[in-house]
Design a protein around this motif. Structure first.
Motif, PDB file in Angstrom:
ATOM      1  N   HIS A 108      -5.365  10.731   0.681  1.00  0.00           N
ATOM      2  CA  HIS A 108      -3.947   9.411   0.284  1.00  0.00           C
ATOM      3  C   HIS A 108      -2.644  10.464  -0.427  1.00  0.00           C
ATOM      4  O   HIS A 108      -1.864  10.424  -0.698  1.00  0.00           O
ATOM      5  N   VAL A 109      -3.776  10.792  -1.389  1.00  0.00           N
ATOM      6  CA  VAL A 109      -2.992  12.223  -2.586  1.00  0.00           C
ATOM      7  C   VAL A 109      -2.512  12.722  -1.583  1.00  0.00           C
ATOM      8  O   VAL A 109      -1.327  13.449  -1.967  1.00  0.00           O
ATOM      9  N   ILE A 126       2.133   3.745 -15.790  1.00  0.00           N
ATOM     10  CA  ILE A 126       1.869   3.871 -14.379  1.00  0.00           C
ATOM     11  C   ILE A 126       0.725   4.598 -14.179  1.00  0.00           C
ATOM     12  O   ILE A 126      -0.488   4.749 -13.318  1.00  0.00           O
ATOM     13  N   ARG A 127       0.964   5.868 -14.294  1.00  0.00           N
ATOM     14  CA  ARG A 127      -0.082   7.398 -14.332  1.00  0.00           C
ATOM     15  C   ARG A 127      -1.933   6.764 -14.602  1.00  0.00           C
ATOM     16  O   ARG A 127      -2.878   6.493 -13.851  1.00  0.00           O
ATOM     17  N   LEU A 142      -7.449  19.943 -10.236  1.00  0.00           N
ATOM     18  CA  LEU A 142      -7.294  19.057 -11.219  1.00  0.00           C
ATOM     19  C   LEU A 142      -6.369  17.786 -11.506  1.00  0.00           C
ATOM     20  O   LEU A 142      -6.443  16.489 -11.782  1.00  0.00           O
ATOM     21  N   ARG A 143      -6.282  17.024  -9.554  1.00  0.00           N
ATOM     22  CA  ARG A 143      -6.499  15.327  -8.755  1.00  0.00           C
ATOM     23  C   ARG A 143      -7.330  15.151  -9.137  1.00  0.00           C
ATOM     24  O   ARG A 143      -7.477  14.007  -9.438  1.00  0.00           O
ATOM     25  N   LEU A 168       0.111  14.947 -19.058  1.00  0.00           N
ATOM     26  CA  LEU A 168       0.066  16.123 -17.465  1.00  0.00           C
ATOM     27  C   LEU A 168       1.534  16.807 -17.313  1.00  0.00           C
ATOM     28  O   LEU A 168       1.954  17.681 -16.997  1.00  0.00           O
ATOM     29  N   VAL A 187      -2.697   3.517 -12.372  1.00  0.00           N
ATOM     30  CA  VAL A 187      -3.702   3.575 -11.083  1.00  0.00           C
ATOM     31  C   VAL A 187      -4.439   4.692 -11.346  1.00  0.00           C
ATOM     32  O   VAL A 187      -6.009   4.569  -9.822  1.00  0.00           O
ATOM     33  N   TRP A 188      -4.268   6.077 -12.388  1.00  0.00           N
ATOM     34  CA  TRP A 188      -5.408   6.819 -12.318  1.00  0.00           C
ATOM     35  C   TRP A 188      -6.583   6.378 -12.873  1.00  0.00           C
ATOM     36  O   TRP A 188      -7.517   6.726 -12.486  1.00  0.00           O
ATOM     37  N   MET A 245       1.897   1.343  -3.260  1.00  0.00           N
ATOM     38  CA  MET A 245       0.962   2.238  -4.674  1.00  0.00           C
ATOM     39  C   MET A 245       0.794   3.107  -4.219  1.00  0.00           C
ATOM     40  O   MET A 245       0.654   4.415  -4.773  1.00  0.00           O
ATOM     41  N   VAL A 246       0.411   3.969  -2.640  1.00  0.00           N
ATOM     42  CA  VAL A 246      -0.109   5.505  -2.134  1.00  0.00           C
ATOM     43  C   VAL A 246       1.347   6.210  -2.845  1.00  0.00           C
ATOM     44  O   VAL A 246       0.801   7.679  -3.264  1.00  0.00           O
ATOM     45  N   SER A 275       3.047   6.306  -5.687  1.00  0.00           N
ATOM     46  CA  SER A 275       2.562   6.110  -6.961  1.00  0.00           C
ATOM     47  C   SER A 275       1.889   6.897  -7.627  1.00  0.00           C
ATOM     48  O   SER A 275       1.556   8.033  -8.351  1.00  0.00           O
ATOM     49  N   PHE A 276       0.939   7.282  -6.891  1.00  0.00           N
ATOM     50  CA  PHE A 276      -0.113   8.224  -6.718  1.00  0.00           C
ATOM     51  C   PHE A 276       0.196   9.127  -7.017  1.00  0.00           C
ATOM     52  O   PHE A 276       0.240  10.360  -7.458  1.00  0.00           O
ATOM     53  N   ARG A 277       1.379   9.669  -5.420  1.00  0.00           N
ATOM     54  CA  ARG A 277       1.371  11.164  -4.505  1.00  0.00           C
ATOM     55  C   ARG A 277       2.689  11.220  -6.319  1.00  0.00           C
ATOM     56  O   ARG A 277       2.519  12.531  -6.454  1.00  0.00           O
ATOM     57  N   TRP A 291       0.785  -1.033  -0.262  1.00  0.00           N
ATOM     58  CA  TRP A 291      -0.427  -0.240  -0.349  1.00  0.00           C
ATOM     59  C   TRP A 291       1.097   1.392   0.277  1.00  0.00           C
ATOM     60  O   TRP A 291       0.752   2.164  -1.075  1.00  0.00           O
ATOM     61  N   THR A 297       2.185  10.224  -9.921  1.00  0.00           N
ATOM     62  CA  THR A 297       2.348  10.138 -10.728  1.00  0.00           C
ATOM     63  C   THR A 297       0.840  11.764 -10.685  1.00  0.00           C
ATOM     64  O   THR A 297       0.741  12.207 -11.863  1.00  0.00           O
ATOM     65  N   ALA A 298       0.619  12.276  -9.074  1.00  0.00           N
ATOM     66  CA  ALA A 298       0.005  12.775  -9.368  1.00  0.00           C
ATOM     67  C   ALA A 298      -0.413  14.522 -10.042  1.00  0.00           C
ATOM     68  O   ALA A 298       0.863  14.666  -9.803  1.00  0.00           O
ATOM     69  N   PRO A 299      -1.331  15.082 -11.124  1.00  0.00           N
ATOM     70  CA  PRO A 299      -1.069  16.523 -11.715  1.00  0.00           C
ATOM     71  C   PRO A 299      -0.702  18.004 -10.638  1.00  0.00           C
ATOM     72  O   PRO A 299      -1.890  17.261  -9.919  1.00  0.00           O
TER      73      PRO A 299
END
Lengths: 58, 202
Positions: free
Chosen positions: B163-164, B140-141, B59-60, B125, B144-145, A32-33, A35-37, A29, A39-41
């Protein structure tokens, strides 16, 4: 997912209190978190937006 | 125009108009009071204080910079028009965030009806100068997204905020007007759903 794992991910239970299988799952986890952070726009508000808002409320 | 006396280094004072005072010198509560008293230009301070935070969340949630900007503009204009109904002016930032968050959820619902997926939109982006790394990052983006995009708008919002964006449950619950227990349940369901989706995609 077990409640203990949710509690850990919520920040309510230290990882030391989890059994090994759940520690492994917690690590997954975390990855994974992350990777979200990563890759977040991201991006600041465009500079023209302030003027658009101010024009619209005039 | 209202004049405010500001103590100078010496015995003398200088006068500045309210709208010339920096954001550091005026609290949110003061700004809201000034706007409601007719100083529309003071609203610019709130736009500057909260614009980036609002835009980042939009954006997210949307994965599209044009749509994010449009949502933020709509939220800020709506906030101005409804400012008198803001019951806690000292927390106007959270109030504006709630307006934006609701617009974002509506947008996600609408985009889903029109089959527009964040997983397909997000990759362009954050491109860099390394094409191979960009391609791997894009995959990956997208994965996961794309999975996040399959959650309900409420679950997606809760997961993104927790989490983000890394906010605390207490902070999210206050902004979303939910109990911490309800919010945790929402995040738990989001995790369960995401785990299933990512296993499916693996």
């Amino acid at each position: 997912m077990k409640d203990e794992l949710h509690r850990h991910l919520d920040g309510d239970m230290p990882v030391e209190e989890l059994g090994q299988p759940q520690r492994d799952e917690a690590d997954e986890w975390d990855r994974m978190v992350a990777s979200f952070r990563t890759t977040a726009p991201k991006g600041a508000m465009p500079p023209w937006l302030e003027q658009n808002v101010m024009s619209e409320i005039e | 125009m209202e004049r405010v006396a500001v103590p100078n280094a010496g015995a003398a004072t200088i006068s500045l108009s309210c709208s010339m005072l920096s954001s550091v010198e005026r609290t949110d509560e003061q700004v809201v009071r000034d706007v409601l008293a007719g100083d529309r230009d003071a609203y610019r301070l709130l736009v500057r204080r909260y614009g980036d935070t609002l835009h980042g969340h939009a954006l997210r949630m949307t994965g599209n910079s044009d749509e994010a900007a449009d949502l933020v503009q709509r939220a800020l204009v709506k906030g101005f028009k409804k400012l008198r109904s803001c019951r806690e002016p000292e927390r106007v930032g959270a109030w504006l965030f709630r307006i934006l968050a609701n617009l974002c959820k509506d947008h996600v619902r609408s985009a889903r009806r029109n089959d527009i997926s964040l997983g397909r939109v997000a990759p362009h982006l954050a491109g860099g100068s390394d094409p191979e790394a960009d391609a791997a990052g894009a995959e990956i983006r997208s994965r996961v997204w794309g999975a996040l995009d399959a959650l309900t708008p409420e679950q997606k919002e809760a997961f993104v905020l927790k989490h983000v964006e890394g906010r605390s449950y207490e902070e999210i619950a206050a902004v979303m007007d939910l109990s911490v227990a309800s919010l945790k349940m929402r995040v738990h369901r989001a995790r369960e759903a995401l785990r299933g989706l990512l296993e499916e995609y693996a």
